[in-house]
Write an enzyme that holds these catalytic residues in place. Structure first.
Site, PDB file in Angstrom:
ATOM      1  N   ARG A  46       0.283  -8.261   1.494  1.00 40.66           N
ATOM      2  CA  ARG A  46      -0.509  -7.058   1.261  1.00 40.66           C
ATOM      3  C   ARG A  46      -1.714  -7.347   0.354  1.00 40.66           C
ATOM      4  NH1 ARG A  46       2.636  -2.277   2.671  1.00 40.66           N
ATOM      5  NH2 ARG A  46       1.183  -0.995   1.519  1.00 40.66           N
ATOM      6  N   ASN A  99      -3.310   1.859  -4.720  1.00 37.01           N
ATOM      7  CA  ASN A  99      -3.384   1.332  -3.368  1.00 37.01           C
ATOM      8  C   ASN A  99      -4.022   2.407  -2.510  1.00 37.01           C
ATOM      9  OD1 ASN A  99      -2.962   0.469  -0.760  1.00 37.01           O
ATOM     10  ND2 ASN A  99      -0.743   0.817  -0.804  1.00 37.01           N
ATOM     11  N   GLY A 148      -4.432  -3.040   2.894  1.00 38.35           N
ATOM     12  CA  GLY A 148      -3.200  -2.886   2.147  1.00 38.35           C
ATOM     13  C   GLY A 148      -3.314  -3.521   0.801  1.00 38.35           C
ATOM     14  N   CYS A 149      -3.040  -2.744  -0.217  1.00 34.02           N
ATOM     15  CA  CYS A 149      -2.832  -3.313  -1.522  1.00 34.02           C
ATOM     16  C   CYS A 149      -1.352  -3.163  -1.784  1.00 34.02           C
ATOM     17  CB  CYS A 149      -3.616  -2.562  -2.590  1.00 34.02           C
ATOM     18  SG  CYS A 149      -5.397  -2.795  -2.484  1.00 34.02           S
ATOM     19  N   ALA A 150      -0.880  -3.862  -2.779  1.00 29.95           N
ATOM     20  CA  ALA A 150       0.517  -3.716  -3.148  1.00 29.95           C
ATOM     21  C   ALA A 150       0.572  -3.274  -4.595  1.00 29.95           C
ATOM     22  CB  ALA A 150       1.228  -5.047  -2.987  1.00 29.95           C
TER      23      ALA A 150
END
Ligand code: SF4
Ligand code: SF4
Lengths: 501, 362
Positions: free
Chosen positions: B40, B208, B11-13
């Site tokens: 995240r 993301n 997970g990236c934000a």
């Protein structure tokens, strides 16, 4: 010389307890390997004549037959193999060139089998082709370098001519003459049903098959047999055959005995005359000549057909392909050394040319290095055996593949590699009417369509596993490949990493 | 398939705020927004892009550069002097924080291409500047240009994004648009230059996802002269957008139809003109289709675009309040800065949300 100097390669084993002397095998074998001994009222076999095509095995109603590789052997010698010794004896006898058919059977490396595919785990999801759209449609042809707009600022739809395929597979060139009418009809109907293309090969196109024109690639080869303007306009694309993987550098020869009836008409040569395709095109001695032929064909068809140039994979294939890409051709077909043939000198088939995997990888790279990969599509052929080979070829950089041998196997070929004898017991590589009848196109085309559908499903499954839902995202996506047991140089040419890297 | 139907631990934000009226606001809000999505990221990279922050130099290229040491700086400045008129330069102000370590030298330059050099190069101005950026990033060891647009700037580092924001004193800047990224790297090791946003001229991208078409995209875009040195998805996405926009002249909506192209089955249902155009774009730029999960926010001069992959394999929410538009990976990251939204929705996969400054605004 002794009467039986060369022991046959295969032995026909008959279970006499089962055999009912129905004589089916005798009728089925065009090679005359089965004989009925009237005086003894039983069947006998002449192993010398057996080509191991399995026709009798498949037709025997009581499963009384099997063919086994003989265990009779020369004194073992890894250098002077039985094969070498036999070939010398045969040539000492005949004084002639050894003939063979189908692709190179020797033990050269098979790179497809040393490449493995990737799949998604954790960081991105795999996609289930049963639940989500999975696109295998391919367009082959040249792409413009620059988007052009009209005075109103709208994009000009000036896409050069394309071939549209439902999946990245086409049926490769097999001429009417080298294979039977029924085989040709099966290929044409299968292509139409599956939404792909088949290829006429160099023997022209039978009148009755003109209706499959939308799914036909018409070939122009060095003999120019059967080429006329209606033929050219009938195809969806035109292929100039410069070479063939099974026999790079040499031409073709269809013996006069096969130039009969419709074949003579279709090829536009007199019955009984040999159809000789010269090794080179005698109007193409250089790349600029090729360009002239490309444009003559475009002129002849009013710029309505994309032009494919097919070459054999030879040592400097990358440079040749780069020349072709600048010659006005829309598509380049590269045929690897495993590619099949109806007849080729065995030495050429087994010793000339290079593997398609390496040729494809270096052509794709060269065209990219030169910034012209978008000008042509690449079709890779020569030994594609399964959907996994297809996926690997596309990830190496192909737009699409050609299959020939695999298609024939679907039609009933048992790979006995005796096509050059003209006595194909399965009705494929023959013109003998009684044999041709054995291949029913109604049945044949369905088997081929089944095969194509099965491959398509497998391709979608593998794409989904990689998290890819459009085939174009796989093209040239070499990060999806890893090599096993390959050396640095091989990895470098293939442009892939080793497994574990 | 929608987010939540499968396990997705990566997970990236991302987050973005845009004022359509061009009203400038402080960088404080974007820090608050991205901080909500702390889990995240994993502290291995965070960053921001800010637009409208350098009105006093709005006609000059603002280069933000990381230097490993003063030798790199010296060499790079020599190169800059050779190619540009350096109108102003200074160290980028930062705040010492225990959370942000291994700080490189961070400098900012306002530049105008030298007219004679530019003419000699026979390139347009944008191409000239980009070539210079590539030459520094690949040719000068220890120097890395991470921002090169006009009236905008990228601020990024290894760390959690909220710490990165404080480190760069982002609250002291005012602009009409901010985007932010918190990184959870799975592909490349955390490195300052590898943090996001990734930017080229005034285009900046926060992203993301992990795209499965990476190598197909990379090998295509490298054919057109781009060099993917970072091996990140964001880098290749930025180059694709730059190529389609600057070299092929496509507008943003057309770019969406290339990188998140509709399925053939959908294209077939469109009216003829539109269908032809979509078919054309998909055919011509087939290997620029970005496949696999992504949500991106693209910042550019005067606008912002948010886009999901065509299956929407990553979450992304858009909210509106008066002239303000908010985009974030999670709705909570919008609500924390604006509780009272006029409208909030989750754009469909492949459907670009494009906002631009209203006519007559700043
Ligand atoms: S087909 Fe079978 S049963 Fe009939 S003669 Fe041949 S071996 Fe015997
Ligand atoms: S086509 Fe016929 S002759 Fe040729 S290999 Fe196949 S079965 Fe044998």
């Amino acid at each position: 010389m002794a009467a039986f100097d060369i022991y046959p390669e295969y032995e026909i084993v008959r279970n006499n307890e089962r055999c009912t002397n129905c004589r089916v095998c005798e009728k089925q074998c065009a090679n005359g390997a089965h004989i009925f001994l009237t005086d003894k009222n039983r069947m006998a076999a002449d192993d010398d004549k057996c080509v191991n095509c399995h026709r009798c095995v498949a037709m025997c109603p009581v499963r009384a037959l099997k063919i086994v590789k003989t265990n009779h052997t020369f004194r073992e010698n890894l250098y002077w193999t039985g094969k070498s010794i036999k070939e010398i004896k045969r040539q000492a006898e005949s004084g002639g060139v050894l003939l063979s058919s189908m692709g190179n059977p020797e033990t050269y490396p098979v790179y497809f089998d040393k490449i493995l595919l990737n799949a998604s785990q954790v960081t991105n999801p795999s996609i289930d082709p049963l639940r989500e759209p999975m696109e295998t449609r391919v367009y082959l042809g040249s792409k413009p370098d620059k988007v052009v707009r009209d005075e109103k600022g709208r994009i000009k739809i000036d896409l050069p001519l394309h071939i549209k395929l439902s999946m990245p597979v086409m049926l490769s060139a097999m001429s009417y003459g080298s294979i039977s009418y029924n085989a040709h009809e099966s290929l044409a109907r299968a292509a139409a049903e599956a939404g792909i293309m088949y290829n006429t090969g160099e023997g022209g196109l039978h009148e009755d098959l003109y209706r499959y024109g939308k799914n036909t690639i018409v070939q122009v080869a060095s003999g120019r047999f059967g080429v006329h303007s209606r033929y050219l306009s009938n195809g969806a694309a035109i292929e100039i055959k410069m070479g063939q993987g099974a026999k790079p550098g040499i031409g073709g020869h269809l013996p006069g005995s096969k130039i009969v009836g419709d074949i003579s008409k279709t090829r536009m040569i007199p019955e009984g005359s040999d159809a000789i395709s010269p090794a080179p095109h005698h109007d193409i001695y250089s790349i600029e000549d090729l360009s002239q032929l490309v444009y003559s064909l475009k002129e002849a068809t009013g710029y309505t057909k994309p032009i494919i140039v097919k070459i054999a994979a030879v040592h400097n294939v990358a440079a040749i392909a780069s020349g072709i890409a600048r010659s006005g051709a829309d598509i380049i077909a590269i045929d690897g050394f495993r590619g099949g043939t109806g007849a080729a000198p065995a030495r050429i088939r087994d010793h000339v040319g290079i593997p398609i995997e390496l040729a494809l990888a270096s052509v794709d790279k060269r065209l990219r290095d030169e910034g012209i990969r978008n000008r042509v599509s690449i079709v890779a052929g020569g030994g594609i055996r399964s959907s996994a080979d297809v996926v690997k070829a596309i990830a190496l950089g192909a737009d699409c593949v050609y299959i020939g041998t695999a298609a024939l196997i679907a039609l009933g070929c048992h790979m006995c590699r005796s096509c050059h004898t003209g006595k194909c017991n399965w009705g494929i590589a023959t013109q003998r009417e009684d044999l041709v009848k054995r291949l029913n196109p109604d049945w044949g085309y369905k088997r081929l369509v089944n095969l194509l559908n099965a491959w398509k499903h497998e391709i979608m499954e593998m794409m989904g596993g990689m998290g890819i839902n459009a085939i174009e995202s796989l093209r040239g996506n070499r990060l999806m490949l890893r090599g096993v047991g390959l050396n640095e140089k091989e990895l470098e040419i293939l442009g892939i990493k080793h497994a574990g890297e | 398939m929608r987010e939540g139907m499968f396990r997705n631990p990566s997970g990236c934000a991302i987050s973005g705020i845009f004022s359509k009226s061009g009203k400038r606001f402080s960088g404080r809000q974007i820090i608050e927004s991205i901080a909500v999505m702390h889990e995240r990221s994993n502290g291995l990279g965070g960053g921001f892009a800010a637009y409208g922050i350098y009105p006093e130099f709005k006609d000059h290229y603002a280069f933000h550069i990381f230097y490993d040491d003063i030798y790199a700086k010296r060499e790079c400045e020599e190169f800059l002097e050779d190619h540009f008129d350096i109108v102003s330069f200074s160290q980028i102000p930062t705040r010492k924080l225990p959370e942000i370590k291994d700080t490189p030298l961070i400098w900012r330059y306002f530049l105008a291409p030298l007219p004679a050099k530019l003419a000699d190069s026979q390139q347009d101005e944008g191409e000239y500047v980009i070539r210079c950026v590539f030459r520094i990033n690949t040719g000068i060891k220890g120097a890395y240009v991470f921002s090169s647009g006009k009236n905008m700037g990228v601020f990024k580092a290894v760390g959690f994004p909220e710490d990165v924001g404080r480190f760069y004193r982002l609250e002291e800047y005012e602009g009409y648009c901010f985007t932010a990224h918190g990184r959870y790297p799975t592909n490349t090791p955390g490195w300052w230059g590898g943090a996001h946003p990734f930017a080229l001229l005034d285009f900046s991208v926060v992203h993301n996802g992990e795209i499965s078409s990476y190598d197909a995209n990379r090998r295509t875009i490298e054919m057109y002269g781009y060099k993917c040195t970072l091996q990140t998805d964001t880098e290749v996405i930025t180059y694709i957008i730059d190529y389609l926009h600057r070299k092929q002249g496509l507008d943003l909506k057309e770019i969406c139809s290339v990188i998140a192209a509709p399925f053939w089955s959908v294209i077939a249902t469109r009216p003829q003109k539109e269908r032809e155009e979509l078919e054309y774009l998909r055919c011509v730029f087939d290997t620029l289709l970005i496949n696999g999960p992504f949500s991106i926010i693209v910042g550019f001069e005067g606008g912002m675009m948010a886009l999901n992959d065509r299956l929407k394999l990553r979450s992304m929410v858009v909210g509106e309040k008066d002239d303000m538009v908010y985009v974030a990976s999670e709705e909570a990251a919008i609500r924390v800065i604006q509780k009272d939204l006029d409208r909030v929705w989750s754009p469909k996969g492949g459907e670009g949300v494009i906002v631009t400054l209203e006519k007559g605004s700043a």
